[in-house]
Design an enzyme around this catalytic site. Structure first.
Site, PDB file in Angstrom:
ATOM      1  N   HIS A   1       0.845  -1.197   0.000  1.00 44.20           N
ATOM      2  CA  HIS A   1       0.000   0.000   0.000  1.00 44.20           C
ATOM      3  C   HIS A   1       0.878   1.243   0.000  1.00 44.20           C
ATOM      4  CE1 HIS A   1      -4.137   1.701   1.054  1.00 44.20           C
ATOM      5  NE2 HIS A   1      -3.335   2.754   0.965  1.00 44.20           N
TER       6      HIS A   1
ATOM      7  N   HIS B   1       1.080   4.938  -2.393  1.00 45.23           N
ATOM      8  CA  HIS B   1       0.529   5.740  -3.480  1.00 45.23           C
ATOM      9  C   HIS B   1       1.654   6.413  -4.259  1.00 45.23           C
ATOM     10  CE1 HIS B   1      -3.839   5.639  -2.473  1.00 45.23           C
ATOM     11  NE2 HIS B   1      -3.365   5.353  -1.265  1.00 45.23           N
TER      12      HIS B   1
ATOM     13  N   ASP C   1       1.498   8.973  -6.209  1.00 45.75           N
ATOM     14  CA  ASP C   1       1.418  10.424  -6.079  1.00 45.75           C
ATOM     15  C   ASP C   1       1.612  10.898  -4.645  1.00 45.75           C
ATOM     16  OD1 ASP C   1      -0.959   9.128  -5.559  1.00 45.75           O
ATOM     17  OD2 ASP C   1      -2.238  10.752  -6.268  1.00 45.75           O
TER      18      ASP C   1
ATOM     19  N   GLY D   1      -9.863   7.497  -2.382  1.00 41.87           N
ATOM     20  CA  GLY D   1     -10.542   8.776  -2.254  1.00 41.87           C
ATOM     21  C   GLY D   1     -11.285   8.892  -0.937  1.00 41.87           C
TER      22      GLY D   1
ATOM     23  N   HIS E   1      -9.856   0.631  -0.300  1.00 39.35           N
ATOM     24  CA  HIS E   1      -9.690   1.461   0.887  1.00 39.35           C
ATOM     25  C   HIS E   1     -10.966   1.369   1.734  1.00 39.35           C
ATOM     26  CE1 HIS E   1      -6.297   3.293  -1.220  1.00 39.35           C
ATOM     27  NE2 HIS E   1      -5.998   3.979  -0.124  1.00 39.35           N
TER      28      HIS E   1
ATOM     29  N   GLU F   1     -10.736   3.260   7.246  1.00 32.62           N
ATOM     30  CA  GLU F   1      -9.798   4.335   7.592  1.00 32.62           C
ATOM     31  C   GLU F   1     -10.590   5.584   7.929  1.00 32.62           C
ATOM     32  OE1 GLU F   1      -6.071   6.844   5.631  1.00 32.62           O
ATOM     33  OE2 GLU F   1      -7.655   6.013   4.364  1.00 32.62           O
TER      34      GLU F   1
ATOM     35  N   ASP G   1       1.588   4.097   2.810  1.00 34.51           N
ATOM     36  CA  ASP G   1       0.512   4.924   2.279  1.00 34.51           C
ATOM     37  C   ASP G   1       1.082   6.050   1.423  1.00 34.51           C
ATOM     38  OD1 ASP G   1      -2.139   5.571   1.808  1.00 34.51           O
ATOM     39  OD2 ASP G   1      -2.394   6.695   3.661  1.00 34.51           O
TER      40      ASP G   1
END
Length: 369
Positions: free
Chosen positions: A24, A26, A28, A185, A212, A215, A308
């Site tokens: 996991h 990202h 970006d 998102g 996701h 969370e 993350d």
């Protein structure tokens, strides 16, 4: 700023030498601050030098709110709208993870967020694939990578995004292509049920999904990820702890009762892609010692350690291991188990997962001397 001592366990082990599997992370959320400055081409940024910009991201992400945490992505996305930019970011991600001892990573990103300057979904995926391949080739086999293509839960492009993911699916661990899909998102108010058709399509084509959930929202979101999102893994998933009742008995013994969803997640070994530092930033707990990671681990949940967003959380996979070990007193045996959990849950053929497990075993044996 990170210093060398932060990478060491209490016994002196440098966690960067330990082999890791990252599920996991990202794309970006892992840019180098200097890269953002370079790609901005003089456009206004929150800070003008790399150190100050990195601190701005960390400070802005420490909001206690997932929604506010996600607002930091407006800056990074603004500089990731061309094929050259995507290629560079992807290549540098591999360089950084390789330097941190990661032997396999599944990098997730949402192609639909990179189309402002004329790229298509396919063009964006091709650019990232090229950059990942460059990074892996330069690493001479030390690290392999797969892509997880994210559907943005607040948008209406899910089917088209999954179709694009299927067009670029991986044929081999060495090709740096797409190995699965994800739903990302703002979680609250955008349940996986809203994208049931897209994830059914992925399932019909035997493309695995992670979602996701647990969370920014609770147990109902996790249930929807399983039932509607066809999730084989849960992105974060830590609020599954809300479905666990802990009672202290008169004689001093503690009893634990798992609800229906928690039982299902544990008994079916649905992997939790836990990102401890990020979870603190989004309000899961105030201190690492209060994070539900250890509770879930002790109860037999299939926990893994992830980053993350390395930029926003000022972290690396190695630092996450140190932070957890400092909080809960974990040994190398524990850290090896987390890595093995990740290898077993990777969206790869069995023989590739076995190879990862063997590399992990050998690496931890070397660390023990």
């Amino acid at each position: 700023m990170i210093n060398e001592t932060e990478f060491r366990l209490a016994d002196g082990t440098d966690t960067r030498t330990l082999p890791k599997v990252l599920l996991h992370d990202h794309l970006d959320g892992g840019l180098r601050p200097q890269t953002i400055i370079d790609l901005a081409n003089g456009a206004e940024l929150p800070a003008s030098d790399a150190e100050a910009l990195g601190q701005w991201f960390e400070d802005s992400a420490n909001s206690g709110s997932l929604e506010q945490y996600l607002e930091t992505f407006a800056v990074v996305l603004s500089v990731m709208q061309t094929a050259d930019a995507l290629r560079r970011v992807a290549r540098e991600a591999i360089e950084d993870l390789d330097a941190d001892g990661v032997i396999y990573a599944e990098l997730r990103w949402a192609p639909e967020q990179h189309l402002r300057d004329g790229l298509t979904l396919d063009g964006a995926i091709e650019a990232v694939t090229a950059g990942l391949r460059e990074g892996c080739e330069a690493a001479d086999g030390r690290i392999r990578v797969g892509q997880l293509i994210c559907v943005m839960r607040q948008n209406d492009n899910a089917v088209a995004v999954v179709e694009a993911a299927l067009r670029h699916r991986s044929a081999s661990i060495t090709d740096a292509r797409v190995v699965g899909v994800d739903l990302a998102g703002p979680e609250a108010g955008f349940p996986p049920s809203g994208h049931r058709e897209a994830f059914a399509l992925a399932a019909r084509e035997f493309m695995p999904a992670t979602v996701h959930a647990g969370e920014g929202d609770g147990v109902d979101s996790i249930a929807s990820a399983i039932l509607d999102g066809r999730a084989l893994r849960l992105g974060h998933g830590v609020r599954i702890a809300d479905d666990i009742e802990i009672a202290e008995q008169v004689d001093g013994h503690t009893t634990v009762a798992l609800g229906r969803v928690a039982n299902w997640v544990r008994d079916r070994e649905l992997t939790l892609e836990v990102s401890p530092s990020s979870n603190l930033q989004t309000g899961i707990a105030e201190d690492m010692r209060d994070h539900p990671f250890d509770l879930l681990y002790q109860l037999g949940f299939d926990v893994t350690v992830n980053t993350d967003n390395r930029l926003m959380s000022a972290t690396t996979p190695s630092l996450e291991l140190v932070r957890l070990s400092d909080a809960f007193g974990y040994s190398l045996d524990d850290l090896e188990e987390f890595a093995m959990n990740a290898a077993a849950a990777a969206f790869l053929p069995q023989e590739d997962r076995t190879d990862l497990a063997e590399r992990i075993e050998a690496g931890f044996q070397d660390a023990r001397g």
